[in-house]
Design a protein around this motif. Structure first.
Motif, PDB file in Angstrom:
ATOM      1  N   GLU A 199      41.758  23.420  -3.157  1.00 21.18           N
ATOM      2  CA  GLU A 199      42.275  22.218  -3.815  1.00 21.18           C
ATOM      3  C   GLU A 199      41.824  22.101  -5.262  1.00 21.18           C
ATOM      4  O   GLU A 199      40.699  22.442  -5.594  1.00 21.18           O
ATOM      5  CB  GLU A 199      41.731  20.961  -3.116  1.00 21.18           C
ATOM      6  CG  GLU A 199      42.397  20.595  -1.845  1.00 21.18           C
ATOM      7  CD  GLU A 199      41.807  19.289  -1.301  1.00 21.18           C
ATOM      8  OE1 GLU A 199      42.449  18.735  -0.428  1.00 21.18           O
ATOM      9  OE2 GLU A 199      40.723  18.843  -1.727  1.00 21.18           O
ATOM     10  N   ASN A 200      42.702  21.569  -6.118  1.00 18.51           N
ATOM     11  CA  ASN A 200      42.332  21.072  -7.448  1.00 18.51           C
ATOM     12  C   ASN A 200      42.708  19.593  -7.477  1.00 18.51           C
ATOM     13  O   ASN A 200      43.700  19.194  -6.876  1.00 18.51           O
ATOM     14  CB  ASN A 200      43.101  21.795  -8.547  1.00 18.51           C
ATOM     15  CG  ASN A 200      42.414  23.104  -8.965  1.00 18.51           C
ATOM     16  OD1 ASN A 200      42.588  23.587 -10.065  1.00 18.51           O
ATOM     17  ND2 ASN A 200      41.637  23.674  -8.048  1.00 18.51           N
ATOM     18  N   VAL A 201      41.910  18.792  -8.189  1.00 19.23           N
ATOM     19  CA  VAL A 201      42.185  17.356  -8.244  1.00 19.23           C
ATOM     20  C   VAL A 201      42.676  16.973  -9.648  1.00 19.23           C
ATOM     21  O   VAL A 201      42.144  17.461 -10.656  1.00 19.23           O
ATOM     22  CB  VAL A 201      40.924  16.542  -7.889  1.00 19.23           C
ATOM     23  CG1 VAL A 201      41.242  15.050  -7.854  1.00 19.23           C
ATOM     24  CG2 VAL A 201      40.369  16.989  -6.554  1.00 19.23           C
ATOM     25  N   LEU A 239      46.360  19.190  -5.581  1.00 19.14           N
ATOM     26  CA  LEU A 239      47.276  20.309  -5.362  1.00 19.14           C
ATOM     27  C   LEU A 239      46.535  21.316  -4.492  1.00 19.14           C
ATOM     28  O   LEU A 239      45.343  21.559  -4.697  1.00 19.14           O
ATOM     29  CB  LEU A 239      47.681  20.959  -6.682  1.00 19.14           C
ATOM     30  CG  LEU A 239      48.562  20.142  -7.621  1.00 19.14           C
ATOM     31  CD1 LEU A 239      48.986  20.987  -8.805  1.00 19.14           C
ATOM     32  CD2 LEU A 239      49.792  19.616  -6.893  1.00 19.14           C
ATOM     33  N   GLN A 240      47.239  21.889  -3.508  1.00 19.19           N
ATOM     34  CA  GLN A 240      46.600  22.849  -2.607  1.00 19.19           C
ATOM     35  C   GLN A 240      47.388  24.151  -2.549  1.00 19.19           C
ATOM     36  O   GLN A 240      48.617  24.141  -2.604  1.00 19.19           O
ATOM     37  CB  GLN A 240      46.548  22.292  -1.172  1.00 19.19           C
ATOM     38  CG  GLN A 240      45.742  21.025  -1.063  1.00 19.19           C
ATOM     39  CD  GLN A 240      45.669  20.547   0.383  1.00 19.19           C
ATOM     40  OE1 GLN A 240      46.600  20.743   1.159  1.00 19.19           O
ATOM     41  NE2 GLN A 240      44.549  19.921   0.720  1.00 19.19           N
ATOM     42  N   ILE A 241      46.626  25.252  -2.429  1.00 18.48           N
ATOM     43  CA  ILE A 241      47.262  26.525  -2.087  1.00 18.48           C
ATOM     44  C   ILE A 241      46.413  27.127  -0.969  1.00 18.48           C
ATOM     45  O   ILE A 241      45.232  26.787  -0.847  1.00 18.48           O
ATOM     46  CB  ILE A 241      47.316  27.507  -3.291  1.00 18.48           C
ATOM     47  CG1 ILE A 241      45.915  27.755  -3.849  1.00 18.48           C
ATOM     48  CG2 ILE A 241      48.259  27.028  -4.364  1.00 18.48           C
ATOM     49  CD1 ILE A 241      45.811  28.968  -4.728  1.00 18.48           C
ATOM     50  N   PRO A 242      46.975  27.985  -0.131  1.00 17.00           N
ATOM     51  CA  PRO A 242      46.145  28.658   0.869  1.00 17.00           C
ATOM     52  C   PRO A 242      45.064  29.464   0.159  1.00 17.00           C
ATOM     53  O   PRO A 242      45.346  30.166  -0.817  1.00 17.00           O
ATOM     54  CB  PRO A 242      47.135  29.572   1.601  1.00 17.00           C
ATOM     55  CG  PRO A 242      48.480  28.983   1.310  1.00 17.00           C
ATOM     56  CD  PRO A 242      48.380  28.367  -0.048  1.00 17.00           C
ATOM     57  N   ASP A 243      43.802  29.315   0.623  1.00 18.15           N
ATOM     58  CA  ASP A 243      42.689  30.010  -0.021  1.00 18.15           C
ATOM     59  C   ASP A 243      42.940  31.513   0.018  1.00 18.15           C
ATOM     60  O   ASP A 243      43.289  32.057   1.072  1.00 18.15           O
ATOM     61  CB  ASP A 243      41.388  29.663   0.700  1.00 18.15           C
ATOM     62  CG  ASP A 243      40.185  30.163  -0.065  1.00 18.15           C
ATOM     63  OD1 ASP A 243      40.329  30.437  -1.275  1.00 18.15           O
ATOM     64  OD2 ASP A 243      39.108  30.275   0.547  1.00 18.15           O
TER      65      ASP A 243
END
Lengths: 481, 312
Positions: free
Chosen positions: A390-392, A444-448
């Motif tokens: 995640e980034n905030v 925002l999320q991306i699969p690690d």
């Protein structure tokens, strides 16, 4: 020291050898401009009415439920008819100022200090105050006599009456000015109930005092010693600029000629040396000495000279709007006007048109909301449930409409990018109140492991549901090592 | 109070300020004595540029000179009233810090009725009050978001405030105490007490098994016995102890990192984690509003009514 009268200055044979000592500081002589009638005076009054109807009238206009033109400094919202501007829209103010400056250049290049003579608040208010003065104290001669007379009941009444009307007018001006920044109808109610705030009182009195002082007392001193425009406008002049000019060839040698004298056969010029052109001048100059920086281009001398020429039976236009070239080369009116179209004027016009079109286009294309993205700096990235990285961010959405708006948030730029916000409603939609701005925290999320470490450019896309507009803002997504 | 370490600078400022004012007055006096001569007697000073551009000797209006004098007199009063001369504090005792405090006091006074209203409300009621939420959100953004994140989800070392997993207790009073006095969470290095390196790895796998995370079942079984030393704080069931801030190890929330390696590191090195006290930054009423906002992040209105139903 000797003060030389204008007519003496042409004849300097007796004093040429002796230096004259001049004091560096001098008391300003009060100027008593005589009232005028005629073409230019009429236009001055048209412009005075126009500018003042606009100035005093506009704050009273309503637009929907609010004042049509209101600069709400406290809330940092600027309402201009349909528009709601934010401090971030400062570029439009810049645009308007540049357009104003270029218009000044253009008008000055074509016809001299039109701004000074017809629309500048300093001249306009001086003219209004002079009108009040002449209605109460009488014209030039009466005023000079009154000032010279000893104090008496009549003088006190006249002077007191004049200052009372001046102050009342000045306070109304101050009130109107504050009405642009504080809703004028509420302001009027506070004035009538004596419940004005300290700042409103201060600014009404301050602007009122400035009007009273500048238009009642400082007058031409402002133009001569304080105004920067007065000085740099002469840089826009060239030999084809229309200016108020005295036709020296025709006028000289001046003197009292017999009305019957034929100017062609006698040696006399057309100027009868009545000195009315000096008496009417609001800045107290003698136009017959040629172009001077004090001349505000009001044309009062041209008007008064025409009436004199009519009386003595000479042709009008001894003092007139003309150009240096036309006077020197004896051009006809038509030849002179042809020179208006010259490179300087064309270039100013072209730049001006370009800027006006640009400003209007930009206002036309302006979206009804703004978006700012601020990435959280405290945390680079973090792991979240489900193996997501995640980034905030915080999105500031500024609603520049006067109704509740809904905005749909999305982000793009990386595969499998997911947007999440605790404050968003269904479908990542957020609600923003009328003319308000709101901060939206989101993730925002991306699969690690789905992106390599480093900074990835991404883009937020905010769509307004009601307005059917969209705004994109760039940011980055950081993937740690 | 002077901001300079050397006494030279206050003196320097005093000297150039006074010398500047004195210099202006002197210049004004000298120029008022000079008479300019006009060589040609035509009110020009004899200079000619561009063929016919002549410089006039027009005198300055006297009112302009009076403005200079007023400026000088004003500046002397100003110097006396305000801290303009080096370290001299000025008769009015004005300072930037003083003005800031005055403005804060004025703002607090203006907000006092609103905060009095909020202080009389329960945190549960505040959490659903739109105005209190808006103020709480701003307080959070300006004071808490730096560590806990704008969305309050925290990050490694900084607890997530939205997940209803509370280290020191999650009722409004506990949150208030946390904000006011801060918290220190301390886990000592436990390697020696646990045993060998192998024992540590076994205990780590047992800890992972508590939340059904990926683990080595054989090692976990071996580690269960050694977990007794951990149980003193984290409890025999590993559910932690809010009274001393021992973390719950069974909920798959990992404040200091998930996975075997991170846990081994914590057992070996221990950790001290601190939230600083905020009492000096806020008024008690602000803390009341902020605590209600934080509580509301994981307890929405629906949860409140459910909780009260359960209580009945």
């Amino acid at each position: 020291m000797t003060t030389k009268s204008p007519t003496e200055s042409t004849d300097k044979s007796d004093t040429a050898s002796e230096p004259v000592i001049i004091n560096l500081y001098a008391a300003a002589d009060k100027i008593y401009p005589r009232s005028t009638f005629g073409f230019f005076t009429k236009w001055r009054w048209v412009m005075i009415w126009l500018t003042q109807i606009v100035f005093y009238g506009i704050p009273w206009l309503e637009w929907g439920q609010r004042q049509a033109l209101l600069f709400d400094l406290e809330a940092r919202r600027f309402y201009i008819f349909k528009l709601v501007l934010y401090p971030q829209d400062l570029i439009y103010l810049t645009g308007i100022l540049i357009i104003s400056a270029l218009s000044l250049f253009l008008f000055t290049a074509v016809a001299g200090r039109l701004w000074c003579g017809y629309t500048c608040p300093q001249t306009v208010y001086t003219e209004i105050f002079l009108w009040i003065e002449s209605k109460i104290e009488g014209d030039r001669a009466a005023r000079m006599k009154l000032d010279g007379a000893d104090m008496s009941g009549k003088k006190l009444l006249k002077k007191g009456g004049k200052h009372f009307v001046w102050i009342a007018f000045a306070l109304w001006t101050g009130f109107t000015f504050v009405g642009y920044f504080s809703p004028i109808r509420e302001l009027a109610a506070s004035v009538s109930s004596w419940s004005l705030g300290p700042w409103e009182t201060f600014w009404i009195c301050f602007y009122g005092f400035a009007t009273y002082g500048n238009a009642g007392f400082m007058r031409e001193q402002v133009c001569k010693y304080m105004c920067p425009y007065a000085r740099f406008q002469s840089a826009m002049f060239d030999d084809d600029t229309l200016i108020v000019t005295y036709d020296e060839k025709r006028g000289e040698p001046r003197g009292k000629a017999s009305r019957k004298a034929d100017l062609d056969t006698s040696k006399q010029g057309a100027c009868v040396d009545c000195s009315l052109c000096v008496q009417v001048c609001p800045t107290g100059i003698d136009i017959r000495k040629g172009l001077q920086y004090e001349c505000i281009g009001c044309g009062a001398c041209a008007d008064v000279c025409d009436t004199v020429m009519d009386k003595v039976g000479y042709e009008r236009g001894l003092i007139k709007y003309s150009t240096q070239n036309a006077i020197n080369n004896g051009w006809s009116h038509h030849q002179m006007l042809q020179r208006i179209v010259r490179p300087r004027v064309l270039i100013y016009t072209a730049i001006l048109m370009l800027l006006v079109v640009t400003l209007l286009t930009s206002l036309w294309l302006r979206t009804s909301f703004r978006v700012d993205v601020v990435r959280d700096r405290g945390v680079m990235a973090r792991l979240a449930e489900g193996g997501m990285l995640e980034n905030v961010y915080r999105l500031q959405i500024m609603n520049a409409t006067e109704s509740v708006q809904h905005y749909q948030l999305s982000a793009s730029g990386m595969p499998q990018l997911v947007i999440q916000s605790d404050v968003a409603e269904a479908d990542n939609t957020v609600t923003v109140s009328p003319a308000a701005s709101r901060w939206i925290p989101l993730r925002l999320q991306i699969p690690d492991g789905s992106a390599k470490s480093g900074s990835h450019p991404i883009e937020f896309v905010v769509k307004s549901t009601e307005g059917n507009e969209q705004v994109s803002e760039k940011s980055v997504f950081l993937v740690p090592r | 109070m002077s901001d300079f370490t050397s006494s030279f600078w206050p003196m320097f400022i005093t000297v150039i300020s006074l010398a500047g004012i004195f210099g202006c007055a002197l210049l004004l006096w000298i120029t008022s004595k000079i008479k300019a001569s006009s060589p040609n007697g035509d009110n020009t000073n004899g200079h000619v540029w561009d063929e016919n551009l002549r410089e006039m000797n027009n005198p300055l209006p006297r009112w302009w000179v009076w403005m200079f004098i007023i400026t000088i007199v004003f500046s002397l009063f100003y110097f006396a009233a305000y801290p303009a001369l080096g370290s001299y504090a000025g008769k009015l005792g004005w300072s930037q810090a003083g003005q800031y405090e005055q403005e804060v006091a004025a703002a607090n006074k203006a907000l006092a009725p609103l905060y009095a209203e909020f202080a009389a409300m329960t945190p549960e009621a505040l959490a659903t009050n739109e105005r209190a939420k808006a103020i709480g959100e701003r307080l959070f953004m300006n004071n808490c978001a730096q560590c806990h994140g704008s969305d309050a989800h925290g990050s490694r070392g900084f607890p997530n405030l939205t997940d209803n997993d509370w280290i020191h207790g999650g009722d409004p009073e506990k949150i208030k105490a946390t904000i006011t006095n801060g918290r220190v969470g301390m886990m000592p290095p436990m390697a020696a007490a646990v045993g060998t390196e192998d024992d540590v790895q076994n205990v780590a796998n047992y800890v992972l098994s508590l939340s059904n995370s990926t683990h080595d079942a054989a090692r976990a079984a071996l580690g269960k016995e050694k977990f007794a030393v951990c149980a003193a704080c984290h409890g025999a069931d590993g559910k932690g102890n809010q009274a001393i801030g021992a973390l719950n190890l069974t909920d798959n929330i990992w404040l200091h990192g998930a996975g075997e390696a991170a846990i081994i590191k914590r057992i070996n090195a221990g950790i001290t984690n601190q939230m600083p006290a905020q009492a000096s930054k806020f008024t008690p009423e602000q803390i009341h509003v902020l605590a209600a906002y934080v509580w509301g992040l994981s307890n929405n209105a629906g949860a409140v009514s459910m909780a009260s139903e359960t209580a009945q």
